[in-house]
Design a protein around this motif. Structure first.
Motif, short mmCIF file in Angstrom:
data_model
loop_
_atom_site.label_atom_id
_atom_site.label_comp_id
_atom_site.label_asym_id
_atom_site.label_seq_id
_atom_site.Cartn_x
_atom_site.Cartn_y
_atom_site.Cartn_z
N LEU A 1 0.83 -1.20 0.00
CA LEU A 1 0.00 0.00 0.00
C LEU A 1 0.87 1.25 0.00
CD1 LEU A 1 -2.74 1.55 0.45
CD2 LEU A 1 -2.28 1.31 2.91
N VAL A 2 0.49 2.22 -0.82
CA VAL A 2 1.12 3.53 -0.81
C VAL A 2 0.04 4.57 -0.62
CG1 VAL A 2 2.53 5.19 -2.08
CG2 VAL A 2 2.93 2.74 -2.40
N ALA A 3 0.16 5.37 0.45
CA ALA A 3 -0.71 6.52 0.68
C ALA A 3 0.07 7.75 0.22
CB ALA A 3 -1.10 6.63 2.15
N MET A 4 -0.49 8.51 -0.70
CA MET A 4 0.32 9.55 -1.33
C MET A 4 -0.54 10.74 -1.73
SD MET A 4 0.86 7.84 -5.12
CE MET A 4 1.43 9.38 -5.88
N HIS A 5 0.13 11.79 -2.14
CA HIS A 5 -0.58 12.94 -2.70
C HIS A 5 0.42 13.78 -3.47
CE1 HIS A 5 -3.91 15.72 -3.19
NE2 HIS A 5 -4.66 14.88 -2.48
N GLY A 6 -0.11 14.56 -4.39
CA GLY A 6 0.70 15.52 -5.12
C GLY A 6 0.22 16.92 -4.82
N GLY A 7 1.04 17.90 -5.18
CA GLY A 7 0.66 19.29 -5.00
C GLY A 7 1.16 20.12 -6.16
N ALA A 8 0.36 21.11 -6.58
CA ALA A 8 0.77 21.99 -7.68
C ALA A 8 0.23 23.39 -7.45
CB ALA A 8 0.26 21.44 -9.02
N LEU A 9 1.13 24.34 -7.41
CA LEU A 9 0.78 25.75 -7.44
C LEU A 9 1.72 26.42 -8.42
CD1 LEU A 9 0.04 26.84 -3.75
CD2 LEU A 9 -1.47 27.14 -5.71
N GLN A 10 1.41 27.65 -8.78
CA GLN A 10 2.25 28.34 -9.74
C GLN A 10 3.71 28.34 -9.27
OE1 GLN A 10 0.95 32.08 -11.81
NE2 GLN A 10 2.58 32.99 -10.60
N GLY A 11 4.55 27.62 -10.02
CA GLY A 11 5.98 27.60 -9.72
C GLY A 11 6.45 26.51 -8.80
N VAL B 1 4.65 4.47 2.70
CA VAL B 1 4.47 3.02 2.56
C VAL B 1 4.41 2.44 3.96
CG1 VAL B 1 5.32 0.93 1.45
CG2 VAL B 1 5.86 3.17 0.45
N PRO B 2 3.21 2.31 4.54
CA PRO B 2 3.10 1.92 5.95
C PRO B 2 3.78 0.60 6.28
CG PRO B 2 0.99 2.71 5.10
CD PRO B 2 1.90 2.61 3.93
N GLU B 3 3.63 -0.40 5.41
CA GLU B 3 4.21 -1.71 5.70
C GLU B 3 5.73 -1.65 5.82
OE1 GLU B 3 4.56 -6.09 3.54
OE2 GLU B 3 3.04 -4.66 2.86
N ALA B 4 6.35 -0.76 5.05
CA ALA B 4 7.81 -0.62 5.09
C ALA B 4 8.25 0.50 6.02
CB ALA B 4 8.34 -0.35 3.68
N LYS B 5 7.29 1.16 6.68
CA LYS B 5 7.58 2.30 7.54
C LYS B 5 8.46 3.31 6.81
CE LYS B 5 7.10 -0.33 11.84
NZ LYS B 5 7.74 -0.75 13.12
N LEU B 6 8.06 3.57 5.57
CA LEU B 6 8.84 4.41 4.65
C LEU B 6 8.05 5.64 4.25
CD1 LEU B 6 11.22 4.89 2.61
CD2 LEU B 6 9.93 3.44 1.00
N GLY B 7 8.70 6.78 4.30
CA GLY B 7 8.11 8.02 3.81
C GLY B 7 9.08 8.74 2.90
N ILE B 8 8.58 9.25 1.79
CA ILE B 8 9.40 9.98 0.82
C ILE B 8 8.66 11.25 0.43
CG2 ILE B 8 10.38 9.94 -1.52
CD1 ILE B 8 10.47 6.85 -1.26
N ALA B 9 9.36 12.38 0.49
CA ALA B 9 8.79 13.65 0.03
C ALA B 9 9.75 14.26 -0.99
CB ALA B 9 8.57 14.61 1.19
N ILE B 10 9.17 14.80 -2.06
CA ILE B 10 9.95 15.43 -3.13
C ILE B 10 9.33 16.79 -3.41
CG2 ILE B 10 10.87 15.20 -5.47
CD1 ILE B 10 9.96 12.16 -5.23
N LEU C 1 13.27 6.33 -5.93
CA LEU C 1 13.43 6.23 -4.48
C LEU C 1 12.61 5.09 -3.89
CD1 LEU C 1 13.47 10.04 -3.66
CD2 LEU C 1 15.37 8.44 -3.39
N LEU C 2 11.40 4.87 -4.39
CA LEU C 2 10.62 3.74 -3.91
C LEU C 2 11.37 2.44 -4.15
CD1 LEU C 2 6.96 4.62 -5.02
CD2 LEU C 2 7.77 4.34 -2.67
N ASP C 3 11.90 2.27 -5.36
CA ASP C 3 12.64 1.05 -5.65
C ASP C 3 13.84 0.90 -4.73
OD1 ASP C 3 10.85 0.50 -7.63
OD2 ASP C 3 12.23 0.85 -9.31
N GLN C 4 14.55 1.99 -4.51
CA GLN C 4 15.75 1.93 -3.67
C GLN C 4 15.41 1.46 -2.25
OE1 GLN C 4 18.91 2.23 -4.33
NE2 GLN C 4 19.59 2.06 -2.20
N TYR C 5 14.37 2.04 -1.67
CA TYR C 5 14.08 1.74 -0.27
C TYR C 5 13.21 0.51 -0.07
CZ TYR C 5 16.58 5.78 1.24
OH TYR C 5 17.59 6.66 1.49
#
Length: 534
Positions: free
Chosen positions: A341-351, A359-368, A385-389
């Protein structure tokens, strides 16, 4: 063009050792080559013309990376670092969802309460939807509104207040029936933010500060661009102008904070991701008692599928990215990747574009975070990054996504060229240019004005100071509005329809390019001439 800041030696050692451990062959004790994060990000910066990127990675409750790359502003060598503030736009929705979850825990509302129980003046276009819409519905993109419907009331910066936006919801016609399908919206998160402010008795931003940001330790995070002063470690926004990244002015959106109000750094988002991955826990108090912001029940609720989302077939080079399920929870998109499972979201504003993945099962969080409008750069780093971790064999996602992006841009350019080439070049407007001059009004947006300046027609949106542009004849009674602010990348067709007597009956608009951000929802406008008083 980019000036990369150097990774601290200690961070490199810690990060590399983890990368080696993940890649280690079980049949040998020899460590695989350390993962070179800087090389990947440097390549992304160059490939996708992005000035600066910040990355945060948390794993097993520990902060692994909070690092900046590139520059905060083109033309200025000041580097991005772990404390640099980025606008994270719709990644703010998770904070609003968490605020509502806390109110549910406090017994001040229930997810399935009708919205009108808490905001009696709330109205949608349809009376049934008004009566039936719940607090849960505000967060799940199943209201029947079309994609981005009504966003022109806050994007680009407008003079509407939040209350005016909420009031005008009643004038936006639905695109589908209630709860029948998914269509992303921002306006109902503005309503959700209003409920939080009403229940707390304080503005949304102050409530987020007291309820979430301070307890989590997000001391550098802001909830308003007004809080940014000269000398602060803040990234500048960049947009493409004539195909090249350029610095643009910030876009304040104080009327949409419940949807897009958070500005934060890699260091602060790492703290937030750890709290999310730990079910809302923020530590222990002086007596050793566990302190948490929301309950396990609400943590599960936020990551429970609420609205199914369509699964698109990716191009063959990206086939491994296709999920088996895809849904929206409460402030999060939910999907699977590599069986997790991946819980995620994106964000977009001007610029600014951003992405947060958990990834709860892997206790992994990634922000870009990026200070450019580049979805491909986020996608490339997301999968790398998902593949790496997750210990997956590496794929050249940067190269593959760059190739697909190039192909899509070429197809869009060819489509636009064909559309332009097939127009009726010899056609002329039905009326003299001066006859198109006047005020036009839409039920939910309000007024736009067409004026004649010299030999040109100029269109201006009354509540959006920056939406002003020249109208260039395309064919028949269709013009192209080319906005003065070229970084919008949102030029639009404007088509006048005539009544039987030759007078103008209505004015419709739609974006020219399929790459225009959906929040420029010109197609939802129905302008009619404002009748002059006799």
């Amino acid at each position: 063009m980019q000036t990369l800041n150097k990774i601290a030696a200690a961070l490199l050692i810690g990060f590399s050792s983890i990368g080696a451990a993940l890649a280690q062959d079980s049949a040998t004790t020899a460590a695989a080559p350390a993962y070179n994060l800087e090389a990947d990000v440097n390549r992304v910066l160059k490939t996708f013309d992005v000035p600066g990127i910040a990355i945060a990675v948390v794993k097993d409750g520990k902060v692994v990376v909070t690092q900046g790359f590139g520059v905060r502003k083109l033309g200025d060598p000041t580097p991005v670092d772990g404390k640099t503030i980025f606008e994270i736009a719709s990644n703010s929705k998770a904070f609003t969802a968490a605020g509502l979850a806390m109110l549910v825990d406090q017994g001040k509302l229930d997810w399935d309460d009708p919205v009108i129980k808490h905001l009696p003046d709330f109205r949608m276009y349809d009376a049934y939807v008004t009566a039936e819409m719940t607090v849960r519905d505000l967060l799940t993109h199943r209201s029947g509104l079309g994609l981005g419907a009504g966003d022109l009331m806050w994007w680009p910066t407008t003079t509407f207040t939040s209350d005016e936006i909420i009031h005008n919801l009643r004038y936006i016609k639905p695109a589908t029936s209630f709860r029948s399908s998914y269509a992303y919206d921002n306006l109902l998160y503005i309503v959700a933010g209003k409920i939080i402010a009403q229940k707390s008795g304080k503005p949304w931003g102050q409530t987020m500060r007291e309820w979430i940001l301070d307890p989590v330790g997000m001391t550098g995070t802001t909830t308003s661009l007004d809080a940014h002063t000269a000398g602060m470690n803040v990234s500048a926004p960049h947009s493409k102008i004539n195909g090249k990244a350029a610095v643009v002015k910030p876009m304040p959106v104080a009327n949409a904070v419940g949807a897009v109000g958070i500005n934060t750094s890699a260091e602060d988002i790492a703290r937030w991701m750890n709290v999310l991955l730990d079910g809302g826990r923020v530590g222990k108090d002086a007596s050793g008692k566990e302190v948490r912001l929301w309950s396990d029940k609400q943590a599960r609720e936020m990551w429970t599928a609420q609205t199914p989302m369509a699964i698109n077939q990716p191009r063959p080079p990206l086939s491994a990215t296709k999920p088996n399920f895809y849904a929206y929870g409460l402030g999060f998109q939910l999907r699977d990747y590599q069986g997790k499972l991946v819980a995620m979201h994106g964000g977009a504003l001007q610029g600014f574009y951003s992405r947060v993945l958990l990834v709860p099962e892997a206790k992994l969080g990634i922000a870009i975070f990026t200070n450019a409008e580049s979805g491909p750069s986020l996608n490339a780093l997301q999968y790398r990054l998902l593949d790496q971790y997750l210990g997956v064999a590496p794929t050249d996602w940067i190269g593959r996504i760059a190739d697909v992006d190039r192909e899509m841009q070429e197809k869009e350019a060819a489509r636009l060229k064909k559309e332009t080439g097939s127009r009726a070049k010899a056609s002329k407007p039905s009326l003299a240019l001066g006859d198109y001059v006047g005020e036009y009004e839409d039920a939910w947006y309000g007024k736009a004005t067409v004026k004649k300046v010299g030999t040109k027609l100029i269109m201006s949106f009354s509540r959006t100071p920056d939406l002003t542009g020249e109208m260039e004849h395309f064919q028949h009674d269709t013009f192209i509005v080319r906005w003065k602010e070229r970084n919008f990348n949102a030029d639009a067709y404007a088509t006048f329809s005539l009544d039987h007597d030759g007078s103008i009956e209505r004015l419709r608009m739609k974006p020219i390019s399929t790459e225009t951000d959906f929040s420029y929802d010109f197609q939802d406008l129905l302008f009619t001439p404002v009748k002059k008083a006799k």
